[in-house]
Design an enzyme around this catalytic site. Structure first.
Site, PDB file in Angstrom:
ATOM      1  N   GLY B 202       0.809  -1.209   0.000  1.00  0.00           N
ATOM      2  CA  GLY B 202       0.000   0.000   0.000  1.00  0.00           C
ATOM      3  C   GLY B 202       0.846   1.264   0.000  1.00  0.00           C
ATOM      4  N   GLY B 220       3.871   2.330  -6.619  1.00  0.00           N
ATOM      5  CA  GLY B 220       2.584   2.873  -6.234  1.00  0.00           C
ATOM      6  C   GLY B 220       1.434   2.008  -6.694  1.00  0.00           C
ATOM      7  N   CYS B 253      -2.465  -5.785  -9.143  1.00  0.00           N
ATOM      8  CA  CYS B 253      -2.642  -4.345  -9.280  1.00  0.00           C
ATOM      9  C   CYS B 253      -2.755  -3.946 -10.738  1.00  0.00           C
ATOM     10  CB  CYS B 253      -1.500  -3.596  -8.611  1.00  0.00           C
ATOM     11  SG  CYS B 253       0.106  -4.118  -9.193  1.00  0.00           S
ATOM     12  N   GLU B 342      -9.545   2.582  -7.992  1.00  0.00           N
ATOM     13  CA  GLU B 342      -9.033   1.213  -8.077  1.00  0.00           C
ATOM     14  C   GLU B 342      -9.940   0.250  -7.318  1.00  0.00           C
ATOM     15  OE1 GLU B 342      -5.387   0.271  -5.987  1.00  0.00           O
ATOM     16  OE2 GLU B 342      -4.759  -1.140  -7.549  1.00  0.00           O
TER      17      GLU B 342
END
Lengths: 448, 526
Positions: B202, B220, B253, B342
């Site tokens: 995170g 990131g 991600c 996201e």
């Protein structure tokens, strides 16, 4: 404690510019190092104080941290004497200091008669760490007392009085312990007692068997590697054979692990590398974490009888002081870590290789390396060889001590948490000092 | 015990953690002298062990975290163990390289001690990935797993450690924090004996890695737009997007966050996606789903990696059997629209645009919200549109005509396969590429006088490094016991390095490569 000088700029033997003492330690202060040395001779120990001055090691230890000690002058030394392993974990190890500092909010020395929290906890931890068969723990305030306890315990368990040790043994200076050692320390005080304390040569099984044959020996006491004798290594299988002889002739085997225990050989207790279980095992020095004195005797069930028969048989106000127990619990925990063991193997490997390289440069001077883990004796080709090397090491920023009972041999005892870059620096300094000592000794003898 | 004292204490576990760093320092020193043959033997052994345990560890990760799909985690574990080995087996991050023309010799020098933070979302795969990178580059690694995934992560590290040690790696070169905690992680991140931090997780954790004062490679978050323009192969795009969005229930991600469809093909795309297992939600259903997965405008992490069916059920929505993803249409990509943020779960935002240019603007808007520097996807046959898209959207990788989950991660494209996406300067990171071995090595350059009259010394045939002789470090036998039949000491649990000779490596490698490709193919298709 506020110390009002900057070791980096202090020039050692100057007196202060004003009337304030330069060395202020709160509860006492001194104007100069010269004053300390003078008063040390006057009030403390003139012989010892002068000896070190004459030896070229005019050291008064001031600051200390990790494996560094600092003379009052600010001179930094890497400590590979470690007081025989007392500073195994470094000086003022932060974990031990924290444990004892916390404990002091609650504990003190304790009352030696009563069952105690800290003594019980340490005993349990020690038994868990020890070779199987050692089941109870008795405490002393220092190694000598612990050896005395071990010898008394052996006498009680066997009903015999005589204790067998090796020639040039060293097990401490208390009443019984001093008898097991070299007469250098016993005759002075009319404490030699060859009848009760016979000695046989080290690594000589025939002599050992001859001495045991009469079946009148209570115990054989052995340092796993005799420190003060310069760490001569037991020949492979020697200690196991001694243990077998003890069993054959009904003597107990006392392992003095004061200098060899606590992971210094790459196992927590060096005796386990020899594949034997002693009847009694003694630990001291490093178990204190260098913070609060304590020593411990681990005994087998067979030897532990007096603790039931007369639990007041050995009384010691400071033996097993609770603050010492807390230091010891933490020291034992640190020594026992997987990480620590791994590091000792690395350090042992690295320093051993480095020393062999130095040896290759001076093969007729630096004639031997006795090594088991970070227990090391360096042999030099001169009856007083280690004293020269000690002096040059001191000048070059390393503190290591000669072997009292064999001054050819330098005791070289790196810490078990040594960092790689300090290990490298130590070898650099050692190489230079050995070379300088070599040239000095050659000069004294007249060169070839 | 500290209940009765009021003095500041170093938190429990920190001293032990520091001991691990000290041990790693010794291991790193030893490892940094290994030659390429030894490094390859070790890396391959660790990769094989990781692959052999890939399924078991995938199951363990799902059981421990409750996230994701075991089958897909298995695929990632294979990709991050033997897959990484196959990718880099012929690369050399060890041996000196001579450049005669420039009169420069480069000698690879590892970072030393790598402190690797790994996430709960891809726990085992990231642990394996970072260990593989460290082994290929001769770094010692301390893995700090996310507390939610500490058991499976530690087990993954142990499996690879044991194999690496048995193949001759130095003792202590792979360590793992069994009980990670914030104070412990902070203490080790700021420990000056750590040479580089590699942080995957995170944003707060990544930022604190950068603040630590130690060199850090942090990455990131993502927020992936996928543009489907009028030139795209619609059935193919639909299949890829649904497969990618449902892969491991969107836990990577790199999973698609917002689909931007050109109006001309929107209806066809919708129909095609339905056939692949997408359920399109109406306005009321969207509100219900948002009520479940968002809490006060933020994604509720309880829904990370949960299935479409679980989410639909919680929202009280009936969806067809076999639904893999939920598609939630909305009008405008703006920060206050939660669906434009996201979403690490199989809920895909959907907006339509009149033309490709507006689509690019919408994608830029997605990246303004979050995910700068990360990744974007496009399905298009128009090179001009692709170029325009890639040069305007603030990302550092654009996956073209491929699912983004595995595309930008380098598994279905020829980017470096990775579990750690460098977000570069856009994303406030020091690395803009997919994390790869080269990022953990510096090079000492021997630079000779450029004057043509000065000859360059002949360095050919010189290697700076050696194979280790036996176990590292050697067991400390007494110096007079060498050669003598020693009493068997307790072992370090390491095998004999000499038994792992490199013979037959190439055949084995090819065989493994074939197996992996086949596995990947089946899993992706099935």
């Amino acid at each position: 404690m506020a110390i009002r000088y900057d070791p980096d700029v202090a020039s050692p033997e100057q007196s202060p510019a004003d009337d304030h003492p330069r060395y202020d330690y709160g509860v006492f202060s001194f104007a100069s190092k010269a004053e300390v040395l003078e008063k040390s001779k006057e009030y403390w120990n003139p012989g010892k104080t002068q000896f070190w001055i004459d030896s070229g090691v005019p050291l008064v230890i001031d600051r200390r941290e990790e494996y560094f000690i600092y003379d009052m002058s600010g001179k930094r030394l890497i400590d590979v004497h470690l007081n025989g392993g007392t500073y195994n974990l470094g000086h003022r190890n932060p974990e031990v200091v924290q444990a004892v500092t916390v404990a002091m909010q609650h504990f003190d020395v304790g009352n030696h008669h009563f069952p105690s929290l800290a003594r019980t906890a340490l005993a349990e931890a020690l038994v868990a760490s020890a070779p199987a068969g050692l089941t109870k723990v008795i405490y002393g305030s220092g190694g000598g007392e612990a050896i005395d306890i071990a010898l008394k315990t052996a006498r009680h368990a066997t009903g015999k009085r005589r204790i067998l040790s090796i020639v040039k043994a060293y097990h401490g200076h208390t009443g019984l312990a001093v008898g097991t050692g070299d007469e250098r320390f016993s005759k002075l005080f009319l404490s030699d007692n060859p009848e009760d304390f016979p000695h046989v040569p080290f690594n000589d099984l025939a002599a050992m068997e001859e001495a045991l044959q009469g079946r009148d020996i209570a115990a054989v006491i052995m340092e796993t590697i005799p420190a003060t004798y310069g760490f001569p290594l037991p020949e492979p299988g020697y200690l196991r054979a001694v243990k077998a002889l003890c069993e054959k002739y009904d003597a107990l085997y006392i392992a003095d692990e004061v200098q060899t225990g606590l992971m210094r050989t790459g196992e927590l207790w060096a005796i386990t590398k020899e594949g034997i279980t002693p009847d009694i095992m003694v630990t001291g020095k490093g178990i204190s974490g260098g913070i609060y004195p304590i020593a411990c005797v681990l005994v087998s069930e067979r030897c532990a009888g007096w603790l039931t028969e007369d639990g007041f048989g050995h009384i010691s106000t400071f033996g097993g002081a609770e603050l010492g127990c807390i230091a010891a619990i933490k020291a034992l925990e640190i020594c026992s870590r997987t990480e620590t063991r791994s590091m000792v193997h690395y350090i042992s490997d690295f320093i051993g290789r480095g020393l062999r390289q130095i040896q290759a440069t001076y093969p007729d001077w630096f004639i031997g390396i006795r090594q088991n883990g970070v227990v090391m004796g360096l042999e030099f080709d001169d009856p007083q060889g280690a004293k020269y090397v000690m002096k040059h090491l001191y000048e070059n920023g390393v503190w290591a001590i000669f072997s009292t009972l064999d001054p050819r041999v330098l005791q070289y005892k790196p810490g078990i948490l040594l960092k790689p870059e300090i290990a490298e620096e130590l070898l650099d300094r050692t190489e230079v000092a050995i070379g300088k000592a070599y040239r000095e000794v050659r000069g004294l003898r007249g060169s070839r | 015990m500290s209940a009765f004292v009021d003095i500041p204490l170093e938190p429990a576990g920190v001293p032990h953690g520091r001991a691990m760093v000290e041990r790693a320092e010794w291991a790193a020193r030893a490892f940094a002298t290994y030659d390429i043959a030894s490094v390859r033997r070790i890396a391959m052994a660790a990769a094989q062990a990781g692959e052999a345990h890939a399924r078991q560890l995938a199951d363990a990760a799902v059981a421990e975290t409750g996230f994701g799909v075991a089958e897909h985690k298995f695929l990632k574990n294979v990709a991050c163990s033997i897959g990484i080995w196959n990718t880099y087996a012929d690369d050399d991050y060890v041996s000196p390289v001579i450049d005669q023309a420039r009169k420069i010799v480069e000698i690879p020098r590892p970072a030393g001690v790598v402190f690797a933070l790994t996430p709960s979302t891809n726990p085992v795969a990231t642990v394996m990935f970072k260990i593989m990178l460290c082994l290929l580059t001769r770094n010692a690694i301390i893995v700090s797993p996310h507390p939610y995934a500490k058991r499976c992560s530690a087990e993954a590290a142990r499996v690879m450690r044991d194999a690496a040690i048995a193949a001759g790696a130095p003792d202590g070169c792979i360590q793992v924090l069994e009980e990670p905690s914030i104070p412990l992680i902070n203490a080790l991140m700021t420990d000056e004996r750590v040479d580089v931090i590699v942080a995957t997780g995170g944003t707060p954790m990544v930022r604190s890695a950068y603040r630590s004062g130690n060199p850090a490679i942090g990455v990131g978050p993502g927020n992936v737009p996928v543009l489907v323009d009028a030139t795209a192969d619609i059935p193919a795009a639909a299949a890829r997007i649904v497969a990618s969005k449902s892969f491991d229930n969107s836990i990577l991600c790199t999973n698609e966050s917002v689909l931007i469809a050109e109006e001309a093909i929107a209806e066809r795309l919708q129909q095609a996606m339905k056939r692949e297992g997408a359920s399109f939600l109406d306005e009321e259903q969207v509100a219900r789903v948002c009520g479940v997965i968002f809490e006060q405008g933020h994604f509720n992490t309880a829904w990370v990696g949960k299935s479409a069916a679980q989410i639909a059920e919680a929202a009280g929505i009936k969806v067809p059997k076999g639904t893999l993803i939920l598609v939630a249409p909305f009008d405008l990509v703006v920060p206050e629209q939660v669906l434009a943020h996201e979403k690490l779960c199989p809920v895909l935002g959907w907006v339509t645009v009149p033309n490709a240019a507006r689509g690019i603007s919408a994608a830029m808007a997605v990246l303004r919200i979050t995910g700068a520097g990360h990744s974007a996807a496009i399905h298009s046959e128009d090179p001009g549109t692709i170029m325009e898209y890639a040069s305007r959207v603030r990302v550092l990788r654009v996956a073209v005509n491929v699912g983004n989950s595995l595309g930008s991660a380098g598994i279905e494209t020829n980017l470096a396969p990775t579990m750690t996406i460098g977000t570069g300067f856009f994303g406030r990171s020091s690395v803009g590429e997919n994390l790869q071995p080269a990022h953990l090595v510096n090079r000492t350059r021997i630079a000779c006088n450029a004057d043509a009259r000065m000859p360059m010394p002949d360095f050919s045939g010189l290697d700076a490094w050696q194979a280790p002789q036996g176990a590292v470090p050697a067991y400390p036998l007494a110096s007079n016991a060498a050669g003598a039949p020693a009493i068997e000491p307790r072992t370090n649990g390491r095998g004999d390095a000499a038994t792992m000779a490199g013979d037959g490596t190439d055949e084995l490698r090819d065989e493994i490569r074939r197996m992996v490709i086949e596995e990947l193919r089946q899993i992706i298709k099935g």
